[in-house]
Write a protein that holds these residues in place. Structure first.
Motif, PDB file in Angstrom:
ATOM      1  N   TYR A   1       0.752  -1.198   0.103  1.00 11.44           N
ATOM      2  CA  TYR A   1      -0.047  -0.266  -0.090  1.00 11.44           C
ATOM      3  C   TYR A   1       0.753   1.241  -0.359  1.00 11.44           C
ATOM      4  CZ  TYR A   1      -4.555  -2.470   1.022  1.00 11.44           C
ATOM      5  OH  TYR A   1      -5.584  -3.186   1.116  1.00 11.44           O
ATOM      6  N   SER A   2       0.354   2.107  -0.622  1.00  8.80           N
ATOM      7  CA  SER A   2       1.011   3.623  -0.445  1.00  8.80           C
ATOM      8  C   SER A   2       0.275   4.240   0.679  1.00  8.80           C
ATOM      9  CB  SER A   2       0.431   4.441  -1.694  1.00  8.80           C
ATOM     10  OG  SER A   2      -1.023   4.821  -1.416  1.00  8.80           O
ATOM     11  N   LYS A   3       1.009   5.436   0.971  1.00  7.37           N
ATOM     12  CA  LYS A   3       0.687   6.249   2.369  1.00  7.37           C
ATOM     13  C   LYS A   3      -1.001   6.367   2.150  1.00  7.37           C
ATOM     14  CE  LYS A   3       0.964  10.742   4.646  1.00  7.37           C
ATOM     15  NZ  LYS A   3       0.676  10.037   6.078  1.00  7.37           N
ATOM     16  N   GLY A   4      -1.284   6.747   1.032  1.00 11.16           N
ATOM     17  CA  GLY A   4      -2.693   7.018   1.046  1.00 11.16           C
ATOM     18  C   GLY A   4      -3.711   5.832   1.183  1.00 11.16           C
ATOM     19  N   ASN A   5      -3.272   4.906   0.825  1.00  7.49           N
ATOM     20  CA  ASN A   5      -4.038   3.552   0.828  1.00  7.49           C
ATOM     21  C   ASN A   5      -3.933   3.146   2.407  1.00  7.49           C
ATOM     22  OD1 ASN A   5      -5.204   3.108  -1.559  1.00  7.49           O
ATOM     23  ND2 ASN A   5      -3.468   2.140  -2.565  1.00  7.49           N
ATOM     24  N   ARG A   6      -2.764   3.332   2.842  1.00 10.95           N
ATOM     25  CA  ARG A   6      -3.000   2.814   4.489  1.00 10.95           C
ATOM     26  C   ARG A   6      -3.557   3.911   5.414  1.00 10.95           C
ATOM     27  NH1 ARG A   6       2.841   3.181   3.284  1.00 10.95           N
ATOM     28  NH2 ARG A   6       2.971   5.072   4.567  1.00 10.95           N
ATOM     29  N   GLN A   7      -3.753   4.963   4.762  1.00 12.62           N
ATOM     30  CA  GLN A   7      -4.867   5.975   5.480  1.00 12.62           C
ATOM     31  C   GLN A   7      -6.172   5.478   5.388  1.00 12.62           C
ATOM     32  OE1 GLN A   7      -2.840   8.326   6.825  1.00 12.62           O
ATOM     33  NE2 GLN A   7      -4.659   9.101   8.140  1.00 12.62           N
ATOM     34  N   LYS A   8      -6.413   4.900   4.072  1.00 11.89           N
ATOM     35  CA  LYS A   8      -7.824   4.560   3.908  1.00 11.89           C
ATOM     36  C   LYS A   8      -8.094   3.230   4.470  1.00 11.89           C
ATOM     37  CE  LYS A   8      -7.891   5.981  -1.142  1.00 11.89           C
ATOM     38  NZ  LYS A   8      -7.718   5.206  -2.405  1.00 11.89           N
ATOM     39  N   VAL A   9      -7.080   2.488   4.924  1.00  9.64           N
ATOM     40  CA  VAL A   9      -7.450   1.357   5.855  1.00  9.64           C
ATOM     41  C   VAL A   9      -8.102   1.696   7.120  1.00  9.64           C
ATOM     42  CG1 VAL A   9      -6.600  -0.542   7.118  1.00  9.64           C
ATOM     43  CG2 VAL A   9      -6.068  -0.349   4.467  1.00  9.64           C
ATOM     44  N   ALA A  10      -7.131   2.640   7.736  1.00  7.56           N
ATOM     45  CA  ALA A  10      -7.545   3.205   9.242  1.00  7.56           C
ATOM     46  C   ALA A  10      -8.924   4.137   9.037  1.00  7.56           C
ATOM     47  CB  ALA A  10      -6.540   4.162   9.665  1.00  7.56           C
ATOM     48  N   LEU A  11      -9.132   4.585   8.146  1.00  4.35           N
ATOM     49  CA  LEU A  11     -10.468   5.433   7.911  1.00  4.35           C
ATOM     50  C   LEU A  11     -11.765   4.317   7.630  1.00  4.35           C
ATOM     51  CD1 LEU A  11      -9.367   8.254   5.500  1.00  4.35           C
ATOM     52  CD2 LEU A  11     -10.359   8.415   7.881  1.00  4.35           C
ATOM     53  N   VAL A  12     -11.674   3.294   6.892  1.00  5.18           N
ATOM     54  CA  VAL A  12     -12.633   2.243   6.551  1.00  5.18           C
ATOM     55  C   VAL A  12     -12.794   1.699   8.041  1.00  5.18           C
ATOM     56  CG1 VAL A  12     -12.952   0.067   5.680  1.00  5.18           C
ATOM     57  CG2 VAL A  12     -12.042   2.014   4.218  1.00  5.18           C
ATOM     58  N   ALA A  13     -11.877   1.119   8.861  1.00 11.20           N
ATOM     59  CA  ALA A  13     -12.099   0.642  10.169  1.00 11.20           C
ATOM     60  C   ALA A  13     -12.639   1.467  11.017  1.00 11.20           C
ATOM     61  CB  ALA A  13     -10.559   0.327  10.673  1.00 11.20           C
ATOM     62  N   ALA A  14     -12.209   2.848  11.156  1.00 10.82           N
ATOM     63  CA  ALA A  14     -12.957   3.620  11.892  1.00 10.82           C
ATOM     64  C   ALA A  14     -14.222   3.916  11.556  1.00 10.82           C
ATOM     65  CB  ALA A  14     -12.451   4.965  12.160  1.00 10.82           C
ATOM     66  N   LEU A  15     -14.647   4.279  10.292  1.00  9.42           N
ATOM     67  CA  LEU A  15     -16.033   4.380  10.005  1.00  9.42           C
ATOM     68  C   LEU A  15     -17.020   3.128   9.793  1.00  9.42           C
ATOM     69  CD1 LEU A  15     -14.791   6.844   6.979  1.00  9.42           C
ATOM     70  CD2 LEU A  15     -15.979   7.293   9.025  1.00  9.42           C
ATOM     71  N   ALA A  16     -16.373   1.954   9.602  1.00 11.03           N
ATOM     72  CA  ALA A  16     -17.080   0.699   9.692  1.00 11.03           C
ATOM     73  C   ALA A  16     -17.396   0.175  11.065  1.00 11.03           C
ATOM     74  CB  ALA A  16     -16.342  -0.456   8.948  1.00 11.03           C
TER      75      ALA A  16
END
Length: 306
Positions: A133-148
């Motif tokens: 993952y790029s930095k942006g995609n790593r950020q998306k992982v944390a966001l998806v986890a928090a929002l889900a």
């Protein structure tokens, strides 16, 4: 702590050796609202969030999160909190989907349907290994986890770092949904437009102390509205009206600032001059912020010109 407060901090102090990170900080985040938390690097935002997470112990002051002490009740409280840092580190050999599942187990029950929605919204492939993952995609992982998750409180520290404008729009949509569900958000961000769109209230800190706090309407009431009008005639005494400041004219246009408590009377006077156009802009969040940091910006600019 009031039942209406998701976070309440009074007189928070935290030092690292001789460095004072927090010097009596106060912070309130009402339940069911988005609270913007603003300040440049080094102002104490991340230290505050780490205290709220129970990762750091305060030197003094009172800290209450969801009705509990984050230092002594961290295990219980973490089941009701979701955290997104500005620089996400993941387990390199796990897939994004596996990392999301682990993070959700920490921060409360996972909503599988919402997880699928967030993966699609943030265009994240959960089958890839985290090391790819790029930095942006790593950020998306944390966001998806928090929002889900169904966590009542989201602590977001520069959550859109590394995201492109389309993904920032996806984030904005998601936080509005979270707020509509009655959950609480503490949003620390350098992106003023992001905070301005989402926040019900804002706290601005400087050198570990809260220097301004309240709703945007309350903070704007402390400053001035910028008015620009196109006039066929001259300003005809506008500069002498109570509350008018820094009036200038240029090619038929008059521009000035006006105190909010005098705005109605001044606009009435302008309307009697038969303007061809009239624009009144309240101060932006960035302008409110620079009331407290304008001296630092001026020092930087002066230094760059030497």
């Amino acid at each position: 702590m009031s039942a209406e407060m998701a976070i309440e901090v009074e007189g928070l102090h935290k030092s690292f050796g001789h460095a004072h990170a927090l010097r009596g900080l106060d912070l309130s985040a009402p339940a069911g609202e988005v609270t913007g938390f603003l300040g440049p690097n080094g102002s104490g935002k991340t230290t505050t969030i780490r205290v709220l997470l129970g990762l750091l112990r305060s030197d003094s002051g009172r800290v209450t999160v969801l009705g509990g002490d984050p230092w002594t009740e961290a295990v219980r409280l973490h089941k009701d909190m979701a955290y997104v840092p500005g620089d996400v580190t993941l387990w390199p050999n796990l897939t994004g989907g596996e990392a999301i599942d682990i993070l959700c187990r920490i921060s409360g029950p996972l909503d599988a349907k919402r997880k699928a929605t967030m993966l699609e919204r943030f265009e994240l492939d959960p089958t890839k290994k985290a090391r790819a993952y790029s930095k942006g995609n790593r950020q998306k992982v944390a966001l998806v986890a928090a929002l889900a998750s169904q966590a009542p409180l989201l602590l977001l520290d520069e959550p859109t770092s590394g995201l492109d404008p389309i993904m920032e729009a996806a984030f904005t949509e998601s936080i509005r949904e979270v707020k509509a569900e009655g959950r609480s958000v503490l949003l620390s961000s350098h992106i003023f437009t992001e905070v301005e769109k989402l926040a019900d209230r804002v706290a601005i800190i400087r050198e570990g102390v809260t220097v301004e706090a309240g709703t945007l309407a309350e903070l704007r009431h402390l400053t001035r509205t910028q008015v620009t009008a196109a006039l066929d005639g001259g300003p005809d005494g506008l500069a002498r009206l109570p509350g008018v400041h820094d009036l200038t004219t240029n090619d038929g246009h008059v521009t000035f600032a006006v105190d909010d408590d005098q705005l109605a009377g001044v606009l009435g006077a302008v309307s009697r001059l038969n303007p061809r156009s009239l624009v009144a802009n309240p101060p932006s969040l960035e302008e409110l912020f620079l009331r407290h940091y304008g001296d630092e910006l001026a020092a930087v600019n002066n230094g760059s010109q030497k």
